[in-house]
Design a protein around this motif. Structure first.
Motif, PDB file in Angstrom:
ATOM      1  N   GLY A   1       6.748  87.575  77.082  1.00 60.78           N
ATOM      2  CA  GLY A   1       5.682  87.089  78.200  1.00 60.78           C
ATOM      3  C   GLY A   1       4.847  85.981  77.808  1.00 60.78           C
ATOM      4  O   GLY A   1       4.642  85.243  78.564  1.00 60.78           O
ATOM      5  N   GLU A   2       4.315  86.016  76.480  1.00 57.57           N
ATOM      6  CA  GLU A   2       3.712  84.729  76.187  1.00 57.57           C
ATOM      7  C   GLU A   2       4.320  83.454  76.113  1.00 57.57           C
ATOM      8  O   GLU A   2       4.245  82.401  76.103  1.00 57.57           O
ATOM      9  CB  GLU A   2       2.993  85.019  74.661  1.00 57.57           C
ATOM     10  N   ARG A   3       5.821  83.600  75.800  1.00 52.84           N
ATOM     11  CA  ARG A   3       6.647  82.605  75.716  1.00 52.84           C
ATOM     12  C   ARG A   3       6.650  81.961  77.000  1.00 52.84           C
ATOM     13  O   ARG A   3       6.882  80.904  77.165  1.00 52.84           O
ATOM     14  CB  ARG A   3       7.988  83.156  75.183  1.00 52.84           C
ATOM     15  N   GLU A   4       6.894  82.922  77.923  1.00 47.38           N
ATOM     16  CA  GLU A   4       7.196  82.565  79.255  1.00 47.38           C
ATOM     17  C   GLU A   4       5.847  81.698  79.952  1.00 47.38           C
ATOM     18  O   GLU A   4       6.040  80.783  80.892  1.00 47.38           O
ATOM     19  CB  GLU A   4       7.295  83.685  80.257  1.00 47.38           C
ATOM     20  N   ARG A   5       4.835  82.281  79.566  1.00 39.88           N
ATOM     21  CA  ARG A   5       3.452  81.777  79.804  1.00 39.88           C
ATOM     22  C   ARG A   5       2.843  80.772  79.168  1.00 39.88           C
ATOM     23  O   ARG A   5       1.840  79.849  79.456  1.00 39.88           O
ATOM     24  CB  ARG A   5       2.130  82.612  80.052  1.00 39.88           C
ATOM     25  N   GLN A   6       3.752  80.087  77.911  1.00 36.81           N
ATOM     26  CA  GLN A   6       3.515  78.987  77.275  1.00 36.81           C
ATOM     27  C   GLN A   6       2.723  79.340  76.402  1.00 36.81           C
ATOM     28  O   GLN A   6       1.516  78.282  76.128  1.00 36.81           O
ATOM     29  CB  GLN A   6       3.553  77.854  77.991  1.00 36.81           C
ATOM     30  N   SER A   7       1.906  80.541  76.083  1.00 31.68           N
ATOM     31  CA  SER A   7       0.819  80.639  75.333  1.00 31.68           C
ATOM     32  C   SER A   7       1.116  80.900  73.925  1.00 31.68           C
ATOM     33  O   SER A   7       0.154  81.058  73.112  1.00 31.68           O
ATOM     34  CB  SER A   7      -0.126  81.785  76.089  1.00 31.68           C
ATOM     35  N   LEU A   8       2.353  80.971  73.540  1.00 36.45           N
ATOM     36  CA  LEU A   8       2.654  81.545  72.173  1.00 36.45           C
ATOM     37  C   LEU A   8       2.651  80.029  71.505  1.00 36.45           C
ATOM     38  O   LEU A   8       2.338  79.987  70.288  1.00 36.45           O
ATOM     39  CB  LEU A   8       4.187  82.005  72.301  1.00 36.45           C
ATOM     40  N   GLU A   9       2.878  78.826  71.935  1.00 36.84           N
ATOM     41  CA  GLU A   9       2.886  77.550  71.231  1.00 36.84           C
ATOM     42  C   GLU A   9       1.618  77.191  70.743  1.00 36.84           C
ATOM     43  O   GLU A   9       1.225  77.106  69.569  1.00 36.84           O
ATOM     44  CB  GLU A   9       3.513  76.639  72.104  1.00 36.84           C
ATOM     45  N   PRO A  10       0.408  77.176  71.498  1.00 36.40           N
ATOM     46  CA  PRO A  10      -0.950  77.281  71.057  1.00 36.40           C
ATOM     47  C   PRO A  10      -1.464  77.913  69.904  1.00 36.40           C
ATOM     48  O   PRO A  10      -2.083  77.832  68.958  1.00 36.40           O
ATOM     49  CB  PRO A  10      -1.807  77.144  72.133  1.00 36.40           C
ATOM     50  N   LEU A  11      -0.725  79.294  70.054  1.00 42.79           N
ATOM     51  CA  LEU A  11      -1.094  80.429  68.946  1.00 42.79           C
ATOM     52  C   LEU A  11      -0.330  80.254  67.623  1.00 42.79           C
ATOM     53  O   LEU A  11      -1.142  79.971  66.592  1.00 42.79           O
ATOM     54  CB  LEU A  11      -0.811  81.715  69.515  1.00 42.79           C
ATOM     55  N   PHE A  12       0.836  79.464  67.711  1.00 34.23           N
ATOM     56  CA  PHE A  12       1.424  79.366  66.531  1.00 34.23           C
ATOM     57  C   PHE A  12       0.994  77.597  66.074  1.00 34.23           C
ATOM     58  O   PHE A  12       1.184  77.515  64.736  1.00 34.23           O
ATOM     59  CB  PHE A  12       3.087  79.166  66.741  1.00 34.23           C
ATOM     60  N   ALA A  13       0.439  77.152  66.770  1.00 36.84           N
ATOM     61  CA  ALA A  13      -0.209  75.788  66.485  1.00 36.84           C
ATOM     62  C   ALA A  13      -1.501  75.825  65.351  1.00 36.84           C
ATOM     63  O   ALA A  13      -1.919  75.058  64.574  1.00 36.84           O
ATOM     64  CB  ALA A  13      -0.740  74.911  67.519  1.00 36.84           C
TER      65      ALA A  13
END
Length: 391
Positions: free
Chosen positions: A208-220
């Motif tokens: 879900g976070e990958r689809e919402r593109q919120s996983l990348e800022p978290l991993f940053a």
């Protein structure tokens, strides 16, 4: 540790606010199985028990040819109904559970001391008629044995001549062990509660976070990804554990509502049973949370993750099916295999048998070891930069 706890509390708090997640993980998931099981089983058992206490109403064709037989069957609880023209069609259409047909030559054969034949017409594929057909067969066999004895006595012969072998049956089952007939699939329901409890979170926190593109800022963020993963796994495991608690409690209640005494059974799903089940299931909470997260990591959308998770839900039923189709003697090595160990242990508890501390420890330790291996594999997948990219 602070980062892991921060992620954990954040995910738990956010998902507790999500009505869909709460309904799926803490209401429908753990309660739907016990509710349906109790409703269907209780209704079926009550119907069959009530039928067993009532007279059997069966259409009889040619009752006038065997008045003594009909009188004897009446004494055993048979209510002869009016004859019907097409008994085969009546049985197939469920207009009658069974039909008894007595041929015209019944009396002639009986007076000659020959074997007199009757026809019992029924449909074995109609499961709801099994009890009525079984009772009628038992009535006819009882009458046949009694009349056979009287024929021997009339000829000056001892009835024991027709019984050269006597079987003394000694059933070693206990009232509690017989409960396994009803609750044989209980271990799968517990595993299913764990799976459903964590499914929505596992899908949402990765796919879900990958689809919402919120996983990348978290991993940053300058934080080790394994710490983020542990926080997410902790949140998934918490919801799975709560779902398990609710499911165990629901089955404990449903066990008290079953008409076990009328079946000669004792169903004990109380506290002593519950805490052992939860202890054995704890490693599976870790293992399945990691597996669900690992599966969701290969999906690019929430819907795709749901498809993968539905396939994963079929895996826990394999030990249940194998043990029901191919019953095997329980061995200590079975406790070292996750899912199989829980299946065997819970089945033994249901039968009222003891699970030793050594067997319990093997079940828990083996499950934890496998869970740690899956967590390490999931952590390795989380290190991939492609995980944060949705396209």
């Amino acid at each position: 540790m602070k980062t892991t706890l921060t992620v954990f509390f954040k995910e738990v708090k956010e998902n507790l606010r999500d009505r869909r997640t709460v309904l799926s993980a803490l209401i429908f998931g753990p309660l739907l199985g016990p509710f349906l099981f109790m409703m269907v089983t209780n209704t079926a058992l009550t119907r069959e028990l009530n039928k067993a206490d009532q007279p059997i109403k069966v259409p009889v064709i040619g009752a006038q040819y065997a008045p003594n037989l009909i009188a004897a069957l009446r004494q055993q609880g048979l209510v002869p109904l009016q004859a019907i023209d097409d008994p085969e069609t009546a049985v197939r259409n469920r207009d009658a559970d069974a039909v008894l047909r007595i041929p015209q030559g019944f009396g002639t054969s009986w007076r000659k001391g020959e074997t007199s034949q009757v026809e019992l017409i029924y449909d074995s594929s109609q499961r709801d008629s099994d009890s009525s057909v079984g009772r009628l067969k038992s009535m006819l066999e009882s009458y046949s044995r009694r009349e056979g004895v009287m024929r021997l006595v009339a000829r000056g012969l001892s009835p024991t001549m027709m019984a050269p072998l006597s079987v003394d049956e000694r059933d070693q089952s206990t009232p509690q062990s017989r409960a396994i007939v009803i609750f044989g699939f209980l271990p799968y329901f517990f595993v299913l509660a764990v799976l459903v409890g964590g499914m929505s979170l596992a899908n949402d926190l990765t796919a879900g976070e990958r689809e919402r593109q919120s996983l990348e800022p978290l991993f940053a963020n300058p934080v080790a990804r394994w710490k983020i993963l542990l926080g997410k796994l902790g949140a998934i495991g918490t919801f799975s554990l709560m779902s398990l608690f609710i499911s165990v409690a629901a089955f404990a209640v449903s066990g008290k509502l079953m008409p076990a005494e009328r079946l000669g059974m004792v169903i004990d799903l109380g506290f002593s049973f519950a805490w052992r089940v939860v202890l054995m299931m704890l490693p599976l909470v870790m293992l399945l949370a990691a597996l669900q997260t690992l599966v969701a990591a290969f999906a690019k959308s929430y819907r795709e993750a749901q498809t993968y998770q539905s396939i994963l839900m079929m895996v826990p039923i394999i030990p249940t099916m194998l043990l029901s189709i191919m019953p095997v003697k329980v061995a200590d090595w079975m406790y070292d295999i996750p899912l199989l160990g829980q299946q065997v242990g819970i089945m033994r508890l249901l039968r009222g048998e003891s699970v030793s501390a050594m067997q319990m420890s093997h079940c828990v330790v083996a499950g934890v070891v496998v869970a740690m291996l899956v967590i390490l594999i999931t952590a390795w997948v989380y290190r991939s930069e492609r995980l944060a990219i949705s396209a």
